[in-house]
Design an enzyme around this catalytic site. Structure first.
Site, PDB file in Angstrom:
ATOM      1  CB  THR A   1     -11.102   4.363  -1.772  1.00  0.00           C
ATOM      2  OG1 THR A   1     -10.522   4.124  -0.461  1.00  0.00           O
ATOM      3  CG2 THR A   1     -10.095   2.142  -1.518  1.00  0.00           C
TER       4      THR A   1
ATOM      5  CE  LYS B   1     -15.021   4.747  -0.027  1.00  0.00           C
ATOM      6  NZ  LYS B   1     -13.760   4.406   1.115  1.00  0.00           N
TER       7      LYS B   1
ATOM      8  CE  LYS C   1      -7.879  13.609   0.332  1.00  0.00           C
ATOM      9  NZ  LYS C   1      -7.921  11.905  -0.337  1.00  0.00           N
ATOM     10  NE  ARG C   2      -2.342   8.012   6.853  1.00  0.00           N
ATOM     11  CZ  ARG C   2      -1.302   7.740   5.786  1.00  0.00           C
ATOM     12  NH1 ARG C   2      -0.782   8.504   7.067  1.00  0.00           N
ATOM     13  NH2 ARG C   2      -1.192   7.340   4.323  1.00  0.00           N
TER      14      ARG C   2
ATOM     15  CG  HIS D   1      -1.879  -0.697   0.988  1.00  0.00           C
ATOM     16  ND1 HIS D   1      -3.308  -0.893   0.157  1.00  0.00           N
ATOM     17  CD2 HIS D   1      -2.277  -2.029   1.569  1.00  0.00           C
ATOM     18  CE1 HIS D   1      -4.159  -1.506   0.416  1.00  0.00           C
ATOM     19  NE2 HIS D   1      -3.599  -2.192   1.182  1.00  0.00           N
TER      20      HIS D   1
ATOM     21  CE  LYS E   1      -3.827  10.131   2.838  1.00  0.00           C
ATOM     22  NZ  LYS E   1      -3.946   9.223   1.554  1.00  0.00           N
TER      23      LYS E   1
END
Length: 801
Positions: free
Chosen positions: A647, A651, A538-539, A350, A544
């Site tokens: 993911t 969504k 998200k985290r 991952h 990110k």
């Protein structure tokens, strides 16, 4: 198996047993919370009573090992999958009980944190739906990660006690409880071989949650292991007056499943995390072997009937644990044990980031698991012979490929060396796994490497979280699409249908109104539901790049102040949801910066409702189920080459949010599916990121050349958004400038602003925006987790062996 039909009499009987168990004389005496508990427990009882699904002898049973299963609230999900939602709703209406209100009583089970755990939950849902025999193995955490709140903008962590002991969906499967050992030493035997003499023993209790397939009568177990002591009470100490010490063994054991990911920026935390991982793996391996032996099968046939999928490196210790059981308990030779083990394990990678690939201190491993350390060293020595044969005298290469080096055990290397399959989770990521992460392993074993692009379950992420849109799809297509998401392509025929488009827009507006109410109740901030909802959930991690969004907010704010009467300014609500790990101080500083900027922007009378910034506290599945259907714009802006897949991007696109993002992870495949004209791609690509860094990237130079960017950074540095405190955002700002901007935030800033301008241009044309949003919904069928599970079956689990 066929769908189990709702039996009102059986359900009422089960429900009656629940309120009687509470000591009540009628159902009418129950509170709303008790109604939820009773309904859930009655459903769980009926599911436990139904026969196990028949499984083909030719199908390998999948054992999915993951440290997280972020399952979300189960009652509504299970009612939908069973096809009983309307029946139970009608039954409750007879008692003047509203099912929707009742379902709000459930709290999110704190069994996971982010994308890794949600992926595992989606995959369990899909395995049940497609009929793949499987068992999920995780840990039954009491407190989860933490509950997040904000105090003057700073993240505050509190225990997330979700009351697992009263969760009605749990069933303690006491017959499956396991005893396991840790610590101690290894003794060499005179006749050869070794004997492990542990220091202490633990008991693993098996707690099962039912995972229901979509209207097919199949239920799979999600088996969560809870730690207790094999001897929780010391009567001798108690009789000697040492009352607290008498219960210490039970207290020590329970620590293992207290908290998801205990903070590991100290030695005690590292030790506890390794104990957690071994505990989960030892319990799972014991359960797998128990089931195999119970079926009367030879140990040598184990890989013919079982496969163990490792979801990231956290469950890697299952590999030496399986070898230990085969060598020490079944008395197999090394070659026999290796032949079994190397055909049993598959590994999902991952991450490409070296710092995120787990490495354990060899001394710590030896102190907790001395027998396993010997086995790992044996694997390492045998690997060394292979590497030397292929690349003689290349010491640097051997150092890279070694399982044990520099006093550390490299878990990702152990997975690749010991398993039969390795997969990435998006086409780009899987390519980089081969070319950048494990190129030499690929040369040794090219047949091991695969791609399985991630997926999401449409049951939860459309039918449950966006029922109005699901109803529109039902009315329009008049075909079953929930377990055949490719059927959504039929919506393309309606992108220019005025009535369909109007209804689609109306549903989005209803979802935004619902989220607006939630924001007002939980934050006190009033937002404009007609504004563009710009969502980043998200985290919280530097790669990110939530801080890139922060710079865009500052850009919008300054633009509005400079041109307050510009009628073309697009009103926006910037929405964040994320938690930063307690010891990740830079990430927490980014949260603080976003919240402090929000304070200034939201309270500036010159702004009004044209610009709002909301960081929704305690982001979790329940919050995501509101934010995703309401989103207009989906922020997927990681530095190219670092997001394995994502993911959340799937969504949001499925629910009609337009994506702005880099060509990273599954964004690449989303762009291919929806069309490049229906997504906003920007920024440096993977090869360009590598080239920029190789050439000696200098963020100070980028800043100097972009006066607008420089002004924004100066406003943060001078304390404009922190009450004059010029050191408030030092960690974040140092990362962007002094420390080299490792995630290329400044390098991508201008391209990001230009992409946002393209977003605004499309937003000004509501018909074109709606058309593009509908095409996103219609063309994201490949991102169903049912498709992903089919890929795992075909390429890994049921492939010729």
């Amino acid at each position: 198996m066929p769908q189990q039909k709702f039996n009102k009499a059986r359900f009422n009987a089960a429900l009656t047993r629940q309120w009687q168990h509470l000591g009540l004389t009628s159902a009418q005496q129950m509170t709303t919370h008790q109604w939820w508990q009773a309904i859930s427990a009655a459903l769980a009882e009926l599911l436990a009573a139904q026969p196990a699904p028949r499984v083909s002898e030719r199908q390998r049973h999948v054992n999915y090992l993951s440290m997280e299963f972020l399952i979300g609230r189960l009652t509504g999900n299970n009612l939908l999958n069973l096809g009983w939602y309307d029946d139970v709703k009608a039954l409750l209406a007879e008692q003047q009980i509203d099912l929707t209100e009742l379902l709000e009583q459930e709290v999110d089970p704190a069994l996971g944190n982010g994308g890794l755990g949600r992926l595992a939950a989606c995959y369990m849902d899909s395995m049940a739906t497609v009929g793949q025999s499987a068992t999920g193995h995780g840990l039954n955490y009491q407190y989860g990660l933490f509950r997040q709140s904000f105090d003057q903008g700073q993240q505050i962590e509190a225990p997330d006690d979700w009351q697992r002991e009263r969760y009605p969906w749990f069933r303690h499967n006491a017959a499956l409880d396991v005893e396991l050992a840790m610590g101690g030493s290894v003794e060499k035997l005179e006749q050869g071989g070794v004997r492990w003499q542990p220091d202490f023993y633990l008991r693993g209790e098996a707690w099962d949650l039912p995972v229901t397939g979509y209207r097919n009568g199949t239920t799979l177990p999600l088996r969560l292991w809870q730690a207790t002591s094999a001897h929780p009470f010391d009567l001798t100490r108690f009789n000697d007056g040492q009352f607290l010490q008498a219960e210490q063994p039970g207290i020590d054991a329970a620590k293992l499943t207290k908290v998801l990911y205990p903070n590991d920026n100290h030695q005690a935390g590292k030790r506890l995390r390794l104990m957690q991982q071994y505990f989960q793996c030892a319990c799972a391996v014991a359960d797998i072997l128990r089931r195999h032996h119970l079926a009367g099968r030879s140990i040598h046939s184990l890989p013919d009937f079982e496969v163990i999928q490792l979801n990231d490196t956290h469950p890697t210790i299952a590999i030496p644990e399986m070898l230990r059981r085969l060598l020490d308990e079944h008395q197999l030779s090394w070659d026999q044990a290796w032949h079994i083990t190397s055909r049993l394990f598959a590994y999902t990678n991952h991450t490409l980031m070296p710092e995120a690939l787990e490495r354990w201190d060899e001394k710590l491993m030896r102190s907790l698991l001395p027998r396993h350390m010997l086995i790992i060293k044996e694997i390492n020595q045998r690997l060394k012979k292979q590497v030397k044969q292929r690349w003689p005298d290349d010491k640097a290469l051997w150092h890279k490929l070694a399982v044990v080096a520099d006093g550390e055990v490299r878990m990702a290397n152990l997975c690749v060396v010991s398993g039969f399959a390795v997969n990435g989770v998006a086409a780009l990521h899987s390519s980089l796994v081969v070319t950048d992460l494990f190129p030499e392993y690929y040369q040794l074993w090219p047949q091991k490497f695969h791609n399985v692009t991630n997926g999401i379950t449409p049951r939860r992420w459309l039918k449950q979280c966006n029922p109005a849109l699901a109803s529109l799809i039902d009315d329009t297509l008049k075909v079953e699409w929930v377990n055949n998401l490719d059927a959504l392509k039929g919506l393309e025929a309606y992108v220019d249908d005025p009535a369909f488009c109007q209804r689609y827009r109306s549903i989005k507006q209803q979802n935004k109104a619902r989220l607006t109410d939630y924001i007002a109740r939980h934050t006190g901030i009033i937002v404009n539901p007609d504004a563009m909802f710009d969502v980043q959930i998200k985290r919280l991690h530097e790669y990110k790049r939530q801080h890139l969004s922060l710079l865009h907010i500052l850009h919008c704010y300054q633009t509005l102040l400079d041109n307050p009467d510009d009628a073309r300014f697009i009103p926006r609500v910037f929405l964040f949801g994320a938690k930063a790990a307690p010891g990740y101080y830079l990430a927490k500083n980014i949260i603080y910066a976003i919240n402090k900027v929000a304070e200034v922007v939201n309270n500036d009378p010159r702004v009004g409702d044209k610009l709002k910034v909301v960081f929704i506290p305690d982001y979790r599945i329940t919050v995501a189920e509101m934010m995703i259907p309401a989103a207009d714009l989906s922020e997927q802006i990681s530095t190219a080459g670092y997001e394995a897949s994502g993911t959340g991007n799937m969504k949001l696109a499925l629910n009609g949010a337009m994506t702005i993002g880099t060509l990273d992870g599954a964004n690449v495949e989303i762009a291919e599916q929806v069309g490049e004209e229906n997504i906003f791609i920007f920024g440096h690509r993977v090869d360009e990121v590598k080239a920029l860094k190789a050439a000696g990237y200098n963020p100070k130079k980028v800043r100097k050349q972009n006066k607008g960017l420089d002004a924004l950074l100066k406003s943060l540095e001078k304390g404009k958004f922190s009450g004059g405190d010029k050191q408030a955002f030092d960690l974040m700002l140092a990362s962007l400038t002094k420390n080299g901007d490792p995630w290329l935030v400044l390098a991508d800033f201008q391209a990001y602003i230009e992409a946002q301008q393209r977003v605004e241009a499309l937003w000004r044309d509501p018909l074109s925006w709606t058309r593009a949003a509908i095409l996103n919904t219609a063309r994201t069928g490949m991102f169903s987790s049912d498709r992903a599970i089919g890929d795992y079956q075909q390429r890994i689990w049921q492939a010729a062996r």
